[in-house]
Design a protein around this motif. Structure first.
Motif, PDB file in Angstrom:
ATOM      1  N   TYR A 145      38.537  39.825  15.043  1.00 36.95           N
ATOM      2  CA  TYR A 145      40.406  39.516  14.164  1.00 36.95           C
ATOM      3  C   TYR A 145      40.280  39.412  12.361  1.00 36.95           C
ATOM      4  O   TYR A 145      39.253  38.690  12.844  1.00 36.95           O
ATOM      5  N   MET A 146      41.210  39.738  12.301  1.00 38.13           N
ATOM      6  CA  MET A 146      40.739  40.060  11.226  1.00 38.13           C
ATOM      7  C   MET A 146      42.721  40.111  10.070  1.00 38.13           C
ATOM      8  O   MET A 146      42.826  41.366  10.387  1.00 38.13           O
ATOM      9  N   LYS A 147      43.145  39.118  10.399  1.00 35.14           N
ATOM     10  CA  LYS A 147      44.411  39.687   9.225  1.00 35.14           C
ATOM     11  C   LYS A 147      44.077  40.027   8.190  1.00 35.14           C
ATOM     12  O   LYS A 147      44.242  39.990   7.251  1.00 35.14           O
ATOM     13  N   HIS A 148      45.726  41.252   8.058  1.00 40.35           N
ATOM     14  CA  HIS A 148      46.128  42.088   7.171  1.00 40.35           C
ATOM     15  C   HIS A 148      47.326  41.645   6.064  1.00 40.35           C
ATOM     16  O   HIS A 148      48.388  40.934   7.031  1.00 40.35           O
ATOM     17  N   PRO A 149      47.379  42.158   5.756  1.00 39.06           N
ATOM     18  CA  PRO A 149      49.255  41.916   4.854  1.00 39.06           C
ATOM     19  C   PRO A 149      49.726  42.632   5.277  1.00 39.06           C
ATOM     20  O   PRO A 149      49.158  44.040   5.774  1.00 39.06           O
ATOM     21  N   GLN A 150      51.202  42.481   5.112  1.00 38.44           N
ATOM     22  CA  GLN A 150      51.965  43.309   6.123  1.00 38.44           C
ATOM     23  C   GLN A 150      52.277  44.356   4.975  1.00 38.44           C
ATOM     24  O   GLN A 150      52.545  44.229   3.571  1.00 38.44           O
ATOM     25  N   ARG A 151      52.685  45.840   5.444  1.00 35.07           N
ATOM     26  CA  ARG A 151      52.514  47.008   4.538  1.00 35.07           C
ATOM     27  C   ARG A 151      53.500  48.034   5.382  1.00 35.07           C
ATOM     28  O   ARG A 151      54.263  47.748   6.302  1.00 35.07           O
TER      29      ARG A 151
ATOM     30  N   PRO B  60      50.574  49.687  13.340  1.00 34.22           N
ATOM     31  CA  PRO B  60      48.656  49.146  12.775  1.00 34.22           C
ATOM     32  C   PRO B  60      48.219  49.778  13.769  1.00 34.22           C
ATOM     33  O   PRO B  60      46.313  50.652  13.681  1.00 34.22           O
ATOM     34  N   LEU B  61      47.750  49.604  15.040  1.00 32.44           N
ATOM     35  CA  LEU B  61      47.274  50.331  15.844  1.00 32.44           C
ATOM     36  C   LEU B  61      46.988  51.711  16.782  1.00 32.44           C
ATOM     37  O   LEU B  61      46.196  52.530  16.893  1.00 32.44           O
ATOM     38  N   LEU B  62      48.169  52.198  16.312  1.00 28.28           N
ATOM     39  CA  LEU B  62      48.050  54.018  16.891  1.00 28.28           C
ATOM     40  C   LEU B  62      47.556  54.329  15.256  1.00 28.28           C
ATOM     41  O   LEU B  62      46.284  55.426  15.126  1.00 28.28           O
TER      42      LEU B  62
ATOM     43  N   ALA C 145      54.244  45.343  13.817  1.00 32.84           N
ATOM     44  CA  ALA C 145      53.246  44.947  15.168  1.00 32.84           C
ATOM     45  C   ALA C 145      52.280  44.340  14.206  1.00 32.84           C
ATOM     46  O   ALA C 145      51.737  44.227  12.889  1.00 32.84           O
ATOM     47  N   LEU C 146      51.754  42.936  14.881  1.00 34.96           N
ATOM     48  CA  LEU C 146      50.604  42.529  13.776  1.00 34.96           C
ATOM     49  C   LEU C 146      49.551  43.505  13.664  1.00 34.96           C
ATOM     50  O   LEU C 146      48.798  43.942  14.343  1.00 34.96           O
ATOM     51  N   ASP C 147      48.615  43.622  12.453  1.00 36.72           N
ATOM     52  CA  ASP C 147      47.626  44.207  11.769  1.00 36.72           C
ATOM     53  C   ASP C 147      46.956  42.804  11.281  1.00 36.72           C
ATOM     54  O   ASP C 147      46.021  42.111  10.613  1.00 36.72           O
TER      55      ASP C 147
END
Length: 441
Positions: free
Chosen positions: A211-217, A107-109, A223-225
């Motif tokens: 910080y805003m957690k998103h569902p895993q895709r 998600p970072l990249l 990595a944590l999104d």
């Protein structure tokens, strides 16, 4: 009746009401880039009359209240449409490229790549009003010259070097993915998605996201999104003295911040990034703050072990216990003197052979003997003095470099501020240790 004497009288009255702390705030909301940003945000559903952009002598650019704000009152509510998240990236032209790429990118990249491409796109970018107010460069150590990084204290220097290496590895590992985006550009992608461009985008994400957690895709790595870039909201500066409530509200579909304290009109509004010491603030955000209640000086493991002879037959057992119980790292001096963990580690290392069976009591913080206590305090004092001497040497070197390296004033100024804070903490800790030693005599 006394008549008003016009604008000058009103300005004087306003200064009297606002006070000296507000006088340093200069309204910048009339500048073209901020006007365009507010128009762009309004088109996306955000219009906030409570805050305006201003420049403050102590903190630089920030947000100033246009009215009095009460504790518990909503400071800002930024609609989801204004947030730049991985969801927004997937909905863009990059979405298909990301979904097809294997192995999945992080998600970072994904966020960094979107920022790099949008910045290159320039006037055609839908995010241009936001990009125009982002810093052109950052003051985090990943932007520093090697000579400046070398002046940081250990282990902060080690953490900075790890961060730089991690960023370099991210760039190397992303090369193939970047190459897959060649069809988006007329010129070579290698000249666009450069290391320098990634470093800027990485710092933008690292220093400015909420910080805003998103569902895993499935199209992303594991990595944590939890990233969300929040235009305008990210102009709020940090203060360790304030408390706020910040979170995404699923009902209003807005990222909301509420004040836990009140603000006067024309006063700078702050948020708190967390209970971070200045070393963490410098590493992650590129600044240090004065009168930080979380001031900390970390004690390198090597310096700790220098004061214990290898002749101690139980040394390896002691080190194994320290490692198992997390007492080899993050040992510190603070505003209250040596930390509890540091003193426990010293007491354990100072145990005489006949005292070693009492190691569990030591880990619970109990005093084993006067001899053990005095020896632990003596070594703590020696380490404190050693760090004071190293810090003074570094401060003198920084002072000499400032006159010879005119392009590095800002970087050197940050290191100097941190080193001066270290010196103050260490000198205070030395006085506390002397008092503790006197109490044991």
């Amino acid at each position: 009746m006394i008549r008003s004497r016009g604008r000058t009288c009103r300005i004087r009255r306003r200064r009297k009401l606002v006070g000296s702390s507000v006088a340093s705030g200069v309204n910048h909301s009339h500048e073209p880039e901020y006007i365009q940003l507010r128009k762009w945000l309004k088109h996306r559903g955000f219009e906030d009359p409570n805050l305006q952009t201003a420049f403050f002598s102590g903190t630089g650019r920030g947000l100033m209240s246009t009215k009095s704000l009460k504790a518990g009152e909503l400071i800002i509510a930024l609609p989801e449409r204004c947030l730049l998240t991985t969801g927004a990236v997937l909905e863009s032209y990059l979405g298909d490229y990301i979904r097809k790429w294997k192995p999945p990118v992080s998600p970072l990249l994904a966020l960094c790549t979107f920022l790099m491409v949008e910045r290159y796109t320039g006037v055609e970018s839908q995010w241009k009003p936001y990009l125009d107010v982002l810093p052109k460069s950052y003051s985090c150590p990943v932007f520093w010259e090697d000579s400046t990084v070398s002046l940081l204290s250990e282990p902060l220097r080690g953490k900075a070097q790890e961060q730089i290496t991690s960023l370099q590895e991210l760039y190397s590992s992303a090369a193939s993915f970047f190459a897959s985006l060649q069809s988006l550009f007329r010129e070579s992608v290698e000249n666009i998605l450069t290391y320098e461009a990634l470093r800027w985008a990485w710092c933008t994400v690292n220093t400015r996201t909420v910080y805003m957690k998103h569902p895993q895709r499935d199209c992303f790595s594991r990595a944590l999104d939890a990233y969300a870039l929040a235009p305008f909201l990210d102009l709020l500066n940090h203060s360790p003295k304030v408390q706020v409530e910040a979170a995404f509200n699923p009902e209003s579909r807005c990222y909301e911040i509420r004040a836990c304290s009140s603000y006067r009109r024309y006063e700078q509004v702050f948020i708190c990034y967390g209970p971070h010491d200045n070393q963490r603030l410098l590493l992650e955000y590129g600044f240090v703050t004065g009168q930080n209640p979380h001031c900390t000086v970390y004690i390198p493991k090597d310096i700790l072990l220098q004061h214990f002879p290898n002749a101690d037959k139980q040394k390896n057992k002691k080190l194994s216990l320290l490692k198992d119980y997390g007492l080899l790292y993050n040992l510190t001096f603070g505003l209250d003197g040596p930390s509890w963990k540091f003193l426990v580690a010293l007491r354990l290392l100072c145990l005489a052979t006949e005292e070693f069976l009492c190691w569990k009591k030591v880990l619970l913080g109990e005093s084993i003997s006067d001899r053990n206590e005095k020896k632990a305090l003596a070594i703590a004092t020696q380490i404190c003095i050693q760090l004071i001497e190293e810090t003074c040497t570094a401060i003198e070197k920084i002072s000499n470099m400032k006159s010879d390296n005119l392009g590095l004033e800002d970087q050197l100024g940050l290191v100097e501020a941190l080193r001066l804070e270290d010196l103050s903490v260490l000198q205070g800790s030395r006085e506390i240790l002397e008092s503790l030693k006197n109490a044991t005599d």
